[in-house]
Design a protein around this motif. Structure first.
Motif, mmCIF file in Angstrom:
data_model
loop_
_atom_site.group_PDB
_atom_site.id
_atom_site.type_symbol
_atom_site.label_atom_id
_atom_site.label_comp_id
_atom_site.label_asym_id
_atom_site.label_seq_id
_atom_site.Cartn_x
_atom_site.Cartn_y
_atom_site.Cartn_z
ATOM 1 N N GLY A 221 2.178 47.189 68.350
ATOM 2 C CA GLY A 221 2.594 48.232 67.191
ATOM 3 C C GLY A 221 1.512 49.848 67.090
ATOM 4 O O GLY A 221 1.332 50.758 66.707
ATOM 5 N N HIS A 222 0.798 49.708 68.235
ATOM 6 C CA HIS A 222 0.996 51.244 68.644
ATOM 7 C C HIS A 222 0.750 52.016 69.236
ATOM 8 O O HIS A 222 0.276 52.166 70.712
ATOM 9 C CB HIS A 222 -1.034 51.074 69.180
ATOM 10 N N ARG A 223 1.909 53.096 69.050
ATOM 11 C CA ARG A 223 2.953 53.898 70.147
ATOM 12 C C ARG A 223 1.594 54.797 69.837
ATOM 13 O O ARG A 223 1.929 55.939 71.190
ATOM 14 C CB ARG A 223 3.981 54.671 69.048
ATOM 15 N N SER A 224 0.716 55.409 69.534
ATOM 16 C CA SER A 224 0.060 56.412 69.661
ATOM 17 C C SER A 224 -1.102 56.142 71.102
ATOM 18 O O SER A 224 -1.192 57.082 71.476
ATOM 19 C CB SER A 224 -1.238 56.131 68.593
ATOM 20 N N HIS A 225 -0.620 55.176 71.749
ATOM 21 C CA HIS A 225 -1.510 55.017 72.890
ATOM 22 C C HIS A 225 -0.280 53.635 73.889
ATOM 23 O O HIS A 225 -0.584 52.919 74.559
ATOM 24 C CB HIS A 225 -2.469 53.627 72.811
ATOM 25 N N ALA A 369 3.527 61.377 64.806
ATOM 26 C CA ALA A 369 4.186 61.586 64.197
ATOM 27 C C ALA A 369 4.502 63.380 64.250
ATOM 28 O O ALA A 369 5.307 63.786 64.287
ATOM 29 C CB ALA A 369 3.534 62.004 62.618
ATOM 30 N N ALA A 370 4.451 63.945 65.222
ATOM 31 C CA ALA A 370 4.719 65.369 65.720
ATOM 32 C C ALA A 370 5.802 65.113 66.516
ATOM 33 O O ALA A 370 6.966 65.961 66.848
ATOM 34 C CB ALA A 370 3.637 65.764 66.795
ATOM 35 N N ARG A 393 1.012 69.391 64.043
ATOM 36 C CA ARG A 393 0.900 70.069 64.982
ATOM 37 C C ARG A 393 -0.145 70.806 64.999
ATOM 38 O O ARG A 393 -0.877 71.700 65.920
ATOM 39 C CB ARG A 393 2.183 71.230 65.305
ATOM 40 N N GLN A 394 -0.846 70.679 64.172
ATOM 41 C CA GLN A 394 -1.863 72.002 64.258
ATOM 42 C C GLN A 394 -3.571 71.052 64.783
ATOM 43 O O GLN A 394 -4.336 71.639 65.145
ATOM 44 C CB GLN A 394 -2.500 72.166 61.976
ATOM 45 N N LEU A 395 -2.851 69.673 65.068
ATOM 46 C CA LEU A 395 -4.198 69.189 66.138
ATOM 47 C C LEU A 395 -4.658 69.407 67.059
ATOM 48 O O LEU A 395 -5.473 69.552 67.638
ATOM 49 C CB LEU A 395 -3.808 67.904 66.168
ATOM 50 N N ASP A 396 -3.206 69.762 67.717
ATOM 51 C CA ASP A 396 -3.492 70.747 69.228
ATOM 52 C C ASP A 396 -3.674 71.868 69.523
ATOM 53 O O ASP A 396 -3.582 73.228 70.050
ATOM 54 C CB ASP A 396 -2.399 70.566 70.298
ATOM 55 N N VAL A 509 11.180 54.262 70.831
ATOM 56 C CA VAL A 509 10.704 54.337 71.217
ATOM 57 C C VAL A 509 11.127 56.100 70.725
ATOM 58 O O VAL A 509 12.780 56.493 70.681
ATOM 59 C CB VAL A 509 10.069 54.960 72.637
ATOM 60 N N PRO A 510 10.299 57.185 70.582
ATOM 61 C CA PRO A 510 11.238 58.049 69.644
ATOM 62 C C PRO A 510 11.487 59.257 70.448
ATOM 63 O O PRO A 510 12.219 58.912 71.777
ATOM 64 C CB PRO A 510 9.501 59.144 68.940
ATOM 65 N N ALA A 511 13.483 59.463 69.969
ATOM 66 C CA ALA A 511 13.891 60.328 70.469
ATOM 67 C C ALA A 511 13.416 61.330 71.618
ATOM 68 O O ALA A 511 14.003 61.200 72.855
ATOM 69 C CB ALA A 511 15.140 60.481 69.993
ATOM 70 N N SER A 512 12.209 62.193 70.784
ATOM 71 C CA SER A 512 12.290 63.202 71.472
ATOM 72 C C SER A 512 10.630 62.778 73.088
ATOM 73 O O SER A 512 10.979 63.401 74.081
ATOM 74 C CB SER A 512 10.641 63.955 70.777
ATOM 75 N N VAL A 513 10.837 61.528 72.784
ATOM 76 C CA VAL A 513 9.830 61.098 74.043
ATOM 77 C C VAL A 513 10.868 61.251 75.303
ATOM 78 O O VAL A 513 10.230 60.811 76.587
ATOM 79 C CB VAL A 513 8.597 59.907 73.885
#
Length: 522
Positions: A221-225, A369-370, A393-396, A509-513
């Motif tokens: 459950g950790h899509r971030s990684h 989230a982005a 988006r502000q993170l990057d 899996v997000p469509a953007s990925v």
């Protein structure tokens, strides 16, 4: 568990429906099939990758036009289809295959592969074999055939980014919303990830190690990684930030202390080597420690839990990362959202893990989230001026993540700085490269793995062991509630619950990925 909602999925083949009038390609018995095929040509070191985990399914009697192939690509794909050239990775299934030039070889029962040349100058589309001619037909054509109006009897595809994609794209109704994600089975996700890394030049053992860590994060459950990191890995390989051809080297400094030089390669193989040596030596001697330096991103630290569970060793794992968090009251990111993980073995299949980053949230969750085009919750992020923001988006854009627990969180991240930074790599997190912004630079992050063998330490109840101790901790937490609370009320329960659903139904899996990887949606 809430049953997964119905939605798009990513099947073994991403190819669109056939243009045959009566039956879809997926309903026809396959005359020829490619699954996760990687094909490269040329000498080592100067290889050209033609297919990158490509899928193709041609039904019995189906007619297909594949455009976008230059002469070398047509020759190589023909040799692949008729069995003269094996793929570097993947499976090619075919019955009887004949090959030749369009206009010189007539179709026959089985599959006929025809080279149509670079453009339709000398051969008009009307010369393509008719739908009622025998067998299946695959016509290989150059770039000048792209977008050409082809008789409706043909399914028209082109080679794009190492994948076969439909051309022209089928129009979508304006009322149909674009799917935000697709559900993918874990085994399929693993196969595709390995194929993508192999196509980028990674050796098979390293590709398997990296894929295992990424897919495990998705499972828990950790899509971030998870798979969202793969496009960055591939770009870093291309730019040189992840070095190919390097293997981690372990040097034993003493019976229970070792150092691993990661060599700037993929981070997972070096981390796995360190975890395995650490757990084995701690089981033998009671204590062990391994320092890893000159490494890249290793993924979720809990992914290295299994070797500690196998040896019944408590593992303390620490990692440094590039600057992404700001000290309390600061506006600029100067420290890493360093990770700390404690693995406690149990008598079950899984150990108990505490795995956390020192920011209020992992940076990858903001990037997730982005990827999904949604805001982050208040308190997760601040922009370059230090003002709170919900725009991921502000993170990057030089944004930063606040520390959890104010100065207590700063203390925790400094523990990782000293133990994993100073002892293992000699670098503080400002010296660590940012993997997204500095694609051509080895991150230079470091890790420290420490193992403690429970049987070497005196215990109040040897029979109860660590599993009993974890059970007592669960009971102590539960006793704080007037009635039994809803899950999750203990740190490992979200991962447990997500893993059950992922094993049964796959993961979203997000469509953007998927689009960035060229895996498509259907």
């Amino acid at each position: 568990m809430t049953p997964p909602s119905a939605g798009p999925s990513l099947p073994a083949s991403d190819l669109p429906a056939s243009h045959l009038p009566d039956r879809r390609a997926s309903e026809l018995p396959p005359a020829l099939e490619l699954r996760d095929v990687v094909l490269s040509v040329g000498p080592p070191g100067a290889e050209r990758v033609l297919l990158r985990g490509a899928d193709l399914r041609v039904g019995e009697g189906e007619k297909v036009l594949l455009s976008g192939l230059d002469r070398e690509a047509r020759n190589s794909v023909t040799a692949l289809l008729d069995g003269r050239m094996p793929p570097r990775y993947g499976v090619v299934s075919a019955g009887r295959v004949r090959s030749g030039r369009l206009g010189r070889l007539r179709p026959s029962p089985g599959t006929t592969v025809l080279d149509a040349g670079d453009g339709p100058d000398g051969v008009s589309p009307a010369a393509l074999p008719a739908a009622d001619e025998p067998g299946s037909v695959v016509v290989l054509a150059g770039h000048d055939w792209d977008g050409l109006s082809v008789p409706v009897r043909y399914r028209s595809l082109r080679l794009d980014g190492g994948q076969f994609v439909e051309t022209p794209a089928a129009p979508k109704p304006e009322s149909a919303p674009r799917p935000e994600s697709a559900r993918v089975r874990l085994a399929e996700l693993h196969r595709r990830t390995v194929a993508a890394l192999l196509a980028a030049g990674v050796d098979e053992a390293s590709a398997e190690a990296a894929s295992g860590v990424l897919v495990d994060a998705e499972r828990r459950g950790h899509r971030s990684h998870g798979i969202a990191l793969l496009p960055t890995y591939l770009r870093r390989i291309e730019e040189g930030g992840i070095r190919l051809g390097t293997r981690p080297r372990l040097t034993e400094i003493g019976p229970v202390i070792a150092s691993v030089d990661a060599g700037g390669g993929l981070g997972q193989p070096a981390a796995r080597l360190a975890a395995e040596w650490c757990a084995a030596r701690a089981a033998e001697h009671g204590l062990a420690a391994v320092a890893v330096h000159d490494n890249n991103h290793v993924g979720m630290l809990a992914a290295y839990r299994h070797t500690f569970q196998e040896h019944q060793v408590v593992g303390l794992l620490l990692n440094t990362s590039g600057p992404s968090i700001a000290a309390p009251g600061a506006s600029r990111p100067t420290l890493g959202s360093n990770a700390i993980c404690l693995v406690t073995p149990t008598d079950g299949d899984e150990p108990f893990c505490v795995d956390l980053a020192t920011g209020v949230v992992a940076a990858g969750k903001i990037r997730d989230a982005a990827n999904r085009g949604v805001p982050v919750p208040p308190g997760w992020l601040q922009d370059a001026s230090g003002a709170p923001t919900t725009d991921p988006r502000q993170l990057d854009r030089n944004g930063s993540i606040p520390l959890f627990g104010d100065y207590k969180g700063l203390c925790v991240t400094l523990l990782a700085e000293v133990l994993a930074g100073a002892l293992a790599g000699g670098r503080v997190s400002p010296d660590v490269g940012k993997q997204r912004k500095q694609l051509d630079r080895v991150m230079g992050c470091s890790q420290l793995f420490v193992g403690f063998s429970a049987r070497h330490f005196p215990s109040g109840d040897a029979q109860e062991g660590l599993s009993g101790f974890v059970r007592r901790l669960r009971e102590a937490v539960l006793d704080g509630y007037a009635s039994e609370p809803a899950r999750p009320w203990f740190p490992d329960q979200p991962e447990e619950d997500h893993a059950v659903g992922a094993d049964a139904h796959g993961v979203e899996v997000p469509a953007s990925v998927l689009a960035e990887l060229g895996w498509g949606l259907r």
